[in-house]
Design a protein around this motif. Structure first.
Motif, PDB file in Angstrom:
ATOM      1  N   LEU A 161       0.837  -1.190   0.000  1.00 17.15           N
ATOM      2  CA  LEU A 161       0.000   0.000   0.000  1.00 17.15           C
ATOM      3  C   LEU A 161       0.876   1.245   0.000  1.00 17.15           C
ATOM      4  O   LEU A 161       1.946   1.267   0.616  1.00 17.15           O
ATOM      5  CB  LEU A 161      -0.903   0.013   1.224  1.00 17.15           C
ATOM      6  CG  LEU A 161      -1.704  -1.273   1.496  1.00 17.15           C
ATOM      7  CD1 LEU A 161      -2.436  -1.172   2.822  1.00 17.15           C
ATOM      8  CD2 LEU A 161      -2.670  -1.546   0.355  1.00 17.15           C
ATOM      9  N   ALA A 162       0.408   2.307  -0.689  1.00 15.02           N
ATOM     10  CA  ALA A 162       1.201   3.535  -0.791  1.00 15.02           C
ATOM     11  C   ALA A 162       0.292   4.751  -0.715  1.00 15.02           C
ATOM     12  O   ALA A 162      -0.857   4.717  -1.173  1.00 15.02           O
ATOM     13  CB  ALA A 162       1.995   3.544  -2.090  1.00 15.02           C
ATOM     14  N   HIS A 224      13.036  -4.119  -8.409  1.00 13.45           N
ATOM     15  CA  HIS A 224      12.110  -2.996  -8.376  1.00 13.45           C
ATOM     16  C   HIS A 224      12.408  -2.036  -7.226  1.00 13.45           C
ATOM     17  O   HIS A 224      11.655  -1.077  -7.004  1.00 13.45           O
ATOM     18  CB  HIS A 224      10.671  -3.495  -8.248  1.00 13.45           C
ATOM     19  CG  HIS A 224      10.274  -4.447  -9.325  1.00 13.45           C
ATOM     20  ND1 HIS A 224      10.269  -4.119 -10.667  1.00 13.45           N
ATOM     21  CD2 HIS A 224       9.882  -5.749  -9.268  1.00 13.45           C
ATOM     22  CE1 HIS A 224       9.889  -5.153 -11.386  1.00 13.45           C
ATOM     23  NE2 HIS A 224       9.651  -6.168 -10.559  1.00 13.45           N
ATOM     24  N   LEU A 225      13.482  -2.283  -6.481  1.00 11.35           N
ATOM     25  CA  LEU A 225      13.806  -1.471  -5.310  1.00 11.35           C
ATOM     26  C   LEU A 225      15.096  -0.691  -5.528  1.00 11.35           C
ATOM     27  O   LEU A 225      16.012  -1.154  -6.212  1.00 11.35           O
ATOM     28  CB  LEU A 225      13.959  -2.363  -4.074  1.00 11.35           C
ATOM     29  CG  LEU A 225      12.732  -3.198  -3.682  1.00 11.35           C
ATOM     30  CD1 LEU A 225      13.079  -4.129  -2.527  1.00 11.35           C
ATOM     31  CD2 LEU A 225      11.569  -2.297  -3.308  1.00 11.35           C
ATOM     32  N   GLY A 243       7.446   2.311  -9.800  1.00 13.24           N
ATOM     33  CA  GLY A 243       7.707   0.881  -9.708  1.00 13.24           C
ATOM     34  C   GLY A 243       6.871   0.164  -8.661  1.00 13.24           C
ATOM     35  O   GLY A 243       7.056  -1.037  -8.435  1.00 13.24           O
ATOM     36  N   ILE A 244       5.945   0.877  -8.013  1.00 13.16           N
ATOM     37  CA  ILE A 244       5.176   0.268  -6.921  1.00 13.16           C
ATOM     38  C   ILE A 244       4.270  -0.844  -7.427  1.00 13.16           C
ATOM     39  O   ILE A 244       4.148  -1.904  -6.791  1.00 13.16           O
ATOM     40  CB  ILE A 244       4.366   1.351  -6.173  1.00 13.16           C
ATOM     41  CG1 ILE A 244       5.330   2.272  -5.407  1.00 13.16           C
ATOM     42  CG2 ILE A 244       3.371   0.705  -5.202  1.00 13.16           C
ATOM     43  CD1 ILE A 244       4.654   3.438  -4.718  1.00 13.16           C
ATOM     44  N   ASP A 245       3.629  -0.653  -8.555  1.00 15.17           N
ATOM     45  CA  ASP A 245       2.738  -1.692  -9.086  1.00 15.17           C
ATOM     46  C   ASP A 245       3.511  -2.980  -9.380  1.00 15.17           C
ATOM     47  O   ASP A 245       3.042  -4.088  -9.081  1.00 15.17           O
ATOM     48  CB  ASP A 245       2.037  -1.201 -10.356  1.00 15.17           C
ATOM     49  CG  ASP A 245       0.975  -0.158 -10.061  1.00 15.17           C
ATOM     50  OD1 ASP A 245       0.538  -0.074  -8.896  1.00 15.17           O
ATOM     51  OD2 ASP A 245       0.584   0.583 -10.988  1.00 15.17           O
ATOM     52  N   GLU A 246       4.714  -2.828  -9.967  1.00 17.80           N
ATOM     53  CA  GLU A 246       5.533  -4.002 -10.258  1.00 17.80           C
ATOM     54  C   GLU A 246       5.990  -4.671  -8.962  1.00 17.80           C
ATOM     55  O   GLU A 246       6.034  -5.905  -8.852  1.00 17.80           O
ATOM     56  CB  GLU A 246       6.742  -3.614 -11.101  1.00 17.80           C
ATOM     57  CG  GLU A 246       6.413  -3.249 -12.538  1.00 17.80           C
ATOM     58  CD  GLU A 246       5.954  -1.805 -12.685  1.00 17.80           C
ATOM     59  OE1 GLU A 246       5.832  -1.109 -11.645  1.00 17.80           O
ATOM     60  OE2 GLU A 246       5.710  -1.382 -13.833  1.00 17.80           O
ATOM     61  N   SER A 249       3.066  -6.663  -7.564  1.00 18.76           N
ATOM     62  CA  SER A 249       2.836  -7.897  -8.327  1.00 18.76           C
ATOM     63  C   SER A 249       3.863  -8.966  -7.974  1.00 18.76           C
ATOM     64  O   SER A 249       3.521 -10.128  -7.725  1.00 18.76           O
ATOM     65  CB  SER A 249       2.870  -7.591  -9.827  1.00 18.76           C
ATOM     66  OG  SER A 249       2.725  -8.757 -10.583  1.00 18.76           O
ATOM     67  N   GLN A 250       5.149  -8.580  -7.923  1.00 18.71           N
ATOM     68  CA  GLN A 250       6.189  -9.573  -7.657  1.00 18.71           C
ATOM     69  C   GLN A 250       6.152 -10.041  -6.206  1.00 18.71           C
ATOM     70  O   GLN A 250       6.415 -11.219  -5.918  1.00 18.71           O
ATOM     71  CB  GLN A 250       7.563  -8.999  -8.001  1.00 18.71           C
ATOM     72  CG  GLN A 250       8.666 -10.066  -8.014  1.00 18.71           C
ATOM     73  CD  GLN A 250       9.893  -9.609  -8.794  1.00 18.71           C
ATOM     74  OE1 GLN A 250       9.946  -8.497  -9.293  1.00 18.71           O
ATOM     75  NE2 GLN A 250      10.879 -10.482  -8.892  1.00 18.71           N
ATOM     76  N   MET A 251       5.819  -9.140  -5.296  1.00 20.49           N
ATOM     77  CA  MET A 251       5.716  -9.530  -3.890  1.00 20.49           C
ATOM     78  C   MET A 251       4.590 -10.544  -3.705  1.00 20.49           C
ATOM     79  O   MET A 251       4.750 -11.560  -2.999  1.00 20.49           O
ATOM     80  CB  MET A 251       5.450  -8.287  -3.029  1.00 20.49           C
ATOM     81  CG  MET A 251       5.446  -8.560  -1.536  1.00 20.49           C
ATOM     82  SD  MET A 251       7.112  -8.956  -0.926  1.00 20.49           S
ATOM     83  CE  MET A 251       6.772  -9.198   0.811  1.00 20.49           C
TER      84      MET A 251
END
Length: 393
Positions: A161-162, A224-225, A243-246, A249-251
């Motif tokens: 969440l952001a 992504h970090l 890059g938050i959406d990516e 998704s990966q998390m």
């Protein structure tokens, strides 16, 4: 730091036994070390437990000037023993609040001042900072819960969440609350810059669940970090807003691989089922001999079933976040306080007030009257608790 101070004092005195001046200094240092051990959730085993036990005694008998002022503003009463829980829930959060909101120097000055009035003034400032911190946390938690309500949890093994409205100093605490609420590893990202504007780089803080090493999960998402660090239970990181959406998704993919059937349901280990009539002041005082409680030496948690709420529950606290009520079992009636559970009032009363409670008992001394109260850990509506057995070792 405590061990270094002790060695330097011995060297200055030229012997293993130090003189009176250094002895007083080292006793104050033990009190400070006990703060660090408890507030940083260090396992209370062996030497750590001894340090905390004697540090708490020093805080009670002869607290350093700054800590005395802090105890007064935090309402840590001087007429009863000081517990590790007083550090964890009263003193520690107030000292941490300064650093979380950007004024860590206040805490340093409080712990080092030699002037009583300065100590009082600084303790009051920390009290205000802590109040500010609590307001920011409540607002962030509410916004985060609304975000979660808008998605399907069944398809979301991890929460990422952001928001630009979240202060970076409080998101770790909120992430921990969300883990408790939803049973999913949680990453909270603040997109707030130092001047309060929206930033294109987010500061993140995460909390995990048993069975998932958060540092390893972030490493799996590192492409992504911008940076990351931490341990299996908690970690921090930086990420570009784009890059938050990516990352999300990966998390989620990483957590789904770890738990193919979904994140495990949160569990609570109970030590025994007891009747309310068995909770005498003598028994609770015997349990108190196991103090100090803390990490790896938690308070015993008991279960009492077939209870009935015997009065009208009340929401209490400055923000009415706690729940206060009384329960009856046979002829025995005890008061109960459920911290942070005001939102569960409807659940508590859903079966006409019949319920089962997980709790820790505590002594309540007020106006010369001594009684046993229940500090609630969890609630189940209905007369019979729904339990599961421990898995085999």
């Amino acid at each position: 730091a405590l061990k270094l101070a002790r060695s330097l004092a011995q060297k200055a005195c030229g012997s293993e036994k130090v003189d009176a001046r250094y002895r007083e200094f080292l006793l104050d240092a033990v009190a400070l070390a006990s703060l660090g051990v408890v507030a940083d959730v260090v396992p209370l085993h062996d030497e750590n437990r001894i340090i905390v036990k004697h540090g708490l005694s020093r805080l009670k008998a002869k607290p350093p000037l700054g800590l005395k002022a802090l105890c007064e503003t935090a309402e840590v009463r001087s007429d009863r023993p000081i517990r590790a829980s007083d550090i964890g829930f009263r003193l520690g959060p107030r000292l941490n609040a300064a650093g979380r909101l950007g004024w860590a120097r206040i805490a340093v000055e409080l712990l080092t001042t030699t002037k009583a009035q300065t100590a009082t003034d600084l303790a009051r400032q920390l009290e205000q900072r802590n109040s500010d911190r609590q307001k920011l946390e409540r607002a962030a938690l509410q916004e985060a819960k609304e975000m979660v309500d808008a998605i399907s949890l069944d398809d979301t093994p991890a929460l990422v969440l952001a928001s630009p409205d979240w202060h970076p100093g409080i998101i770790g605490i909120v992430a921990s609350r969300l883990v408790d609420l939803y049973g999913r590893p949680t990453l909270m990202i603040s997109l707030q810059s130092k001047d309060g504007e929206v930033s294109d780089v987010g500061s993140g803080s995460g909390r995990s669940i048993p069975g998932l090493a958060l540092n390893e999960a972030l490493e799996a998402c590192s492409e992504h970090l911008l940076s990351h660090g931490g341990h299996k239970a908690a970690a921090g990181f930086r990420v570009k807003a784009e890059g938050i959406d990516e990352l999300r998704s990966q998390m989620c993919e990483h957590v789904a691989r770890r738990f193919p059937s979904g994140p495990p349901a949160p569990s609570l280990v109970l030590d025994a089922e007891v009747s309310l009539a068995s909770l005498t002041t003598g028994l609770v005082r015997e349990l108190d001999r196991l103090e100090p409680y803390g990490s790896h030496n938690r308070k015993p948690i008991f279960l009492a079933g077939d209870l009935v709420v015997s009065n009208e529950p009340r929401k209490v606290g400055k923000a009415e976040t706690h729940l206060q009520f009384a329960v009856r079992q046979g002829r025995t009636v005890l008061k109960a306080i459920a911290f942070g559970m005001a939102g569960r009032l409807e659940e508590l009363m859903s079966e006409g007030g019949r319920c089962c409670l997980a709790f820790t008992p505590k002594i309540n001394e007020w106006m010369g009257k001594v009684s046993v109260d229940l500090e609630i850990v969890d609630i189940q509506a209905g007369a019979t608790a729904k339990l599961s057995s421990l898995p085999p070792p």
